[in-house]
Design a protein around this motif. Structure first.
Motif, PDB file in Angstrom:
ATOM      1  N   ASN A 291       5.555  30.255 123.943  1.00  0.00           N
ATOM      2  CA  ASN A 291       6.519  29.571 123.578  1.00  0.00           C
ATOM      3  C   ASN A 291       6.507  28.615 122.471  1.00  0.00           C
ATOM      4  O   ASN A 291       5.441  27.716 122.544  1.00  0.00           O
TER       5      ASN A 291
ATOM      6  N   LYS B   9      13.291  44.210 122.781  1.00  0.00           N
ATOM      7  CA  LYS B   9      12.857  44.337 124.188  1.00  0.00           C
ATOM      8  C   LYS B   9      12.922  45.937 124.684  1.00  0.00           C
ATOM      9  O   LYS B   9      13.752  46.615 124.114  1.00  0.00           O
TER      10      LYS B   9
ATOM     11  N   TYR C 265      11.848  24.257 138.329  1.00  0.00           N
ATOM     12  CA  TYR C 265      12.346  25.395 137.534  1.00  0.00           C
ATOM     13  C   TYR C 265      13.340  25.891 138.247  1.00  0.00           C
ATOM     14  O   TYR C 265      13.565  26.474 139.288  1.00  0.00           O
TER      15      TYR C 265
ATOM     16  N   GLU D 132      13.987  39.149 122.077  1.00  0.00           N
ATOM     17  CA  GLU D 132      15.144  40.203 122.580  1.00  0.00           C
ATOM     18  C   GLU D 132      16.236  40.031 121.668  1.00  0.00           C
ATOM     19  O   GLU D 132      16.840  41.081 121.292  1.00  0.00           O
TER      20      GLU D 132
HETATM   21  N1  EPU Z   1      14.314  35.339 128.082  1.00  0.00           N
HETATM   22  C1  EPU Z   1      15.254  36.291 127.566  1.00  0.00           C
HETATM   23  N2  EPU Z   1      14.562  37.281 127.340  1.00  0.00           N
HETATM   24  C2  EPU Z   1      13.461  37.936 127.785  1.00  0.00           C
HETATM   25  C3  EPU Z   1      12.633  36.760 128.408  1.00  0.00           C
HETATM   26  C4  EPU Z   1      12.949  35.590 128.411  1.00  0.00           C
HETATM   27  O1  EPU Z   1      16.284  35.738 127.086  1.00  0.00           O
HETATM   28  O2  EPU Z   1      13.118  38.940 127.464  1.00  0.00           O
HETATM   29  C5  EPU Z   1      14.860  34.056 128.333  1.00  0.00           C
HETATM   30  C6  EPU Z   1      15.215  33.706 129.863  1.00  0.00           C
HETATM   31  O3  EPU Z   1      16.440  34.239 130.174  1.00  0.00           O
HETATM   32  C7  EPU Z   1      14.973  32.222 130.069  1.00  0.00           C
HETATM   33  C8  EPU Z   1      13.987  31.890 129.171  1.00  0.00           C
HETATM   34  O4  EPU Z   1      13.906  32.941 128.077  1.00  0.00           O
HETATM   35  O5  EPU Z   1      16.290  31.630 129.570  1.00  0.00           O
HETATM   36  C9  EPU Z   1      12.501  31.640 129.690  1.00  0.00           C
HETATM   37  O6  EPU Z   1      12.238  32.977 130.317  1.00  0.00           O
HETATM   38  P1  EPU Z   1      11.242  32.830 131.485  1.00  0.00           P
HETATM   39  O7  EPU Z   1      11.818  31.756 132.430  1.00  0.00           O
HETATM   40  O8  EPU Z   1      11.135  33.989 131.939  1.00  0.00           O
HETATM   41  O9  EPU Z   1       9.914  32.011 131.221  1.00  0.00           O
HETATM   42  P2  EPU Z   1       9.170  32.131 129.861  1.00  0.00           P
HETATM   43  O10 EPU Z   1       9.299  30.852 128.949  1.00  0.00           O
HETATM   44  O11 EPU Z   1       9.266  33.334 129.186  1.00  0.00           O
HETATM   45  C10 EPU Z   1       6.882  31.038 130.567  1.00  0.00           C
HETATM   46  C11 EPU Z   1       5.816  31.324 130.780  1.00  0.00           C
HETATM   47  C12 EPU Z   1       5.166  32.402 132.079  1.00  0.00           C
HETATM   48  C13 EPU Z   1       5.690  31.693 133.166  1.00  0.00           C
HETATM   49  C14 EPU Z   1       7.167  31.400 132.872  1.00  0.00           C
HETATM   50  C15 EPU Z   1       7.863  30.774 134.252  1.00  0.00           C
HETATM   51  C16 EPU Z   1       4.529  31.072 128.643  1.00  0.00           C
HETATM   52  C17 EPU Z   1       4.193  31.670 127.367  1.00  0.00           C
HETATM   53  N3  EPU Z   1       5.094  31.881 129.505  1.00  0.00           N
HETATM   54  O12 EPU Z   1       7.738  32.251 130.333  1.00  0.00           O
HETATM   55  O13 EPU Z   1       3.824  32.379 132.050  1.00  0.00           O
HETATM   56  O14 EPU Z   1       5.360  32.660 134.237  1.00  0.00           O
HETATM   57  O15 EPU Z   1       7.458  30.663 132.130  1.00  0.00           O
HETATM   58  O16 EPU Z   1       7.356  29.705 134.347  1.00  0.00           O
HETATM   59  O17 EPU Z   1       4.896  29.842 128.637  1.00  0.00           O
HETATM   60  C18 EPU Z   1       1.966  33.750 131.541  1.00  0.00           C
HETATM   61  O18 EPU Z   1       1.751  32.775 130.873  1.00  0.00           O
HETATM   62  O19 EPU Z   1       1.277  35.022 131.278  1.00  0.00           O
HETATM   63  C19 EPU Z   1       3.220  33.777 132.037  1.00  0.00           C
HETATM   64  C20 EPU Z   1       3.844  34.950 132.540  1.00  0.00           C
END
Ligand code: EPU
Length: 357
Positions: A261, A303, A214, A298
């Motif tokens: 996602n 957001k 990651y 977002e």
């Molecule tokens: N992003 C945005 N805006 C936002 C949030 C995210 O543009 O408000 C973009 C980020 O910049 C990045 C991408 O979306 O490019 C992915 O964001 P992030 O790395 O934060 O991960 P995520 O896909 O939003 C998933 C898991 C999280 C986990 C993170 C890190 C799911 C549903 N969620 O989030 O899991 O911590 O990856 O591995 O798959 C959970 O399940 O409760 C959880 C927090």
């Protein structure tokens, strides 16, 4: 008729001895991470094998509704529980050697997940360090196949022990039988509310190889000047990365990612990329694409959006928060607004990750 739990028959159930303490009108406000002040008509805690059997037989048949509660970190309560809440609270960790460099670790379902990660790091056991600080308990981790920073529970999962609701039969399920997928398992489908998970067994390694797949985690360590982290440095990095993006449920009520996602076809991905060159997506093995729901939300301008005390988190749009006195219904209304906005703008359906009660 014996108390074998095989059939719900009021007359024999009345003769069964209840050993567990049953509390009436219990507030679940402190037992769910959204901090929603709902009540359960009846409530009891499962701490022993006998409790699991009694709950799976007698209480399962006696009450109109049975809610299984772990750490309460993936639940949105929109109403009171009319029947009984079975809070899984059994504790204990056992370890057994498994080949030269591996250990089979069994954690009872009521163990706190993050405490378990810290215990493993202290014992030099690796495999779950990237899953540090995920709220919830060991027994509920398999239900949604918890995951973060390139690792999912299924990567280290060996088996679990459970009791079948209704019969009280004790079963062992292998990794394949749990049918793990992205934030999904058989316990969200066919076996939903059908079994009580009593313990999980993980296959952990005595040899530590950091999973730095990651990018955000790699960058986070780079900034700290760490290129090959130790196990404890990994745990620290994951904790500080999570803390920088995700709200602490002890301070602001939330259930982590509220949505999954979404995964879209290659054709849909081409269409969206044409319209939105900045689209954040990840190719999947089967040719489909996973989209970052946080990014989609977002882009809809949501957001930080508030409906009363219910809000879209201002640092991670995938998380909905309770700023104090939001009700479950208000949070659900906000979630529905998020879903319809993303559908309208992108033609993509966002599924809930949390369980709505
Ligand atoms: N992003 C945005 N805006 C936002 C949030 C995210 O543009 O408000 C973009 C980020 O910049 C990045 C991408 O979306 O490019 C992915 O964001 P992030 O790395 O934060 O991960 P995520 O896909 O939003 C998933 C898991 C999280 C986990 C993170 C890190 C799911 C549903 N969620 O989030 O899991 O911590 O990856 O591995 O798959 C959970 O399940 O409760 C959880 C927090």
């Amino acid at each position: 008729m014996s108390c074998d739990g095989s059939r719900p028959q009021a007359e024999w159930m009345d003769n069964c001895k209840v050993n567990m303490e049953i509390v009436e009108n219990k507030s679940l406000g402190k037992l769910n991470t959204f901090g929603l002040g709902v009540n359960s008509r009846y409530y009891t805690e499962l701490t022993s094998r006998e409790d699991f059997i009694e709950a799976a037989t007698l209480h399962f048949h006696r009450y109109p509704e049975v809610l299984i509660l772990g750490g309460g970190s993936n639940m949105l309560f929109t109403r009171d529980v009319e029947g009984i809440t079975l809070a899984v609270r059994n504790k204990g960790i056992d370890m057994a050697d498994y080949g030269r460099d591996e250990v089979l670790l069994t954690a009872r379902a009521g163990e706190n997940w993050h405490e378990l990660v810290l215990f493993c790091a202290r014992e030099g056991l690796s495999g779950i360090e990237n899953l540090a600080m995920i709220p919830g308990n060991a027994g509920t981790a398999p239900v949604q196949n918890i995951g973060a920073y390139g690792v999912e529970l299924k990567d280290v999962f060996h088996s679990l022990e459970a009791f079948v609701l209704g019969s009280g039969e004790q079963i062992v399920m292998s990794k394949d039988e749990c049918r793990f997928a992205y934030r999904d398992s058989i316990f969200k489908g066919e076996l939903k509310n059908r079994v009580l998970i009593a313990a999980i067994t993980l296959k952990l390694s005595l040899k530590f190889t950091p999973d730095l797949s990651y990018r955000g985690l790699r960058e986070h360590l780079d900034v700290a000047g760490i290129s090959s982290p130790s196990l404890s440095q990994m745990v620290e990095a994951v904790c500080s990365l999570r803390a920088s993006k995700l709200p602490d449920p002890a301070v602001t009520g939330n259930a982590g990612s509220f949505f999954k996602n979404p995964v879209v076809s290659i054709e849909k991905h081409v269409e969206l990329q044409g319209r939105y060159p900045d689209l954040v997506s990840y190719p999947q093995e089967d040719g489909s694409f996973k989209l970052a729901a946080g990014w989609l939300i977002e882009q809809c301008g949501l957001k930080g959006k508030r409906l009363g005390d219910a809000a879209v988190h201002d640092r991670q749009a995938l998380v909905l928060v309770n700023h104090g006195n939001a009700s479950g219904r208000e949070i659900l209304r906000l979630a529905t607004l998020v879903q319809s906005s993303v559908m309208e703008k992108f033609g993509v359906n966002l599924e809930f990750e949390v369980n709505v009660i």
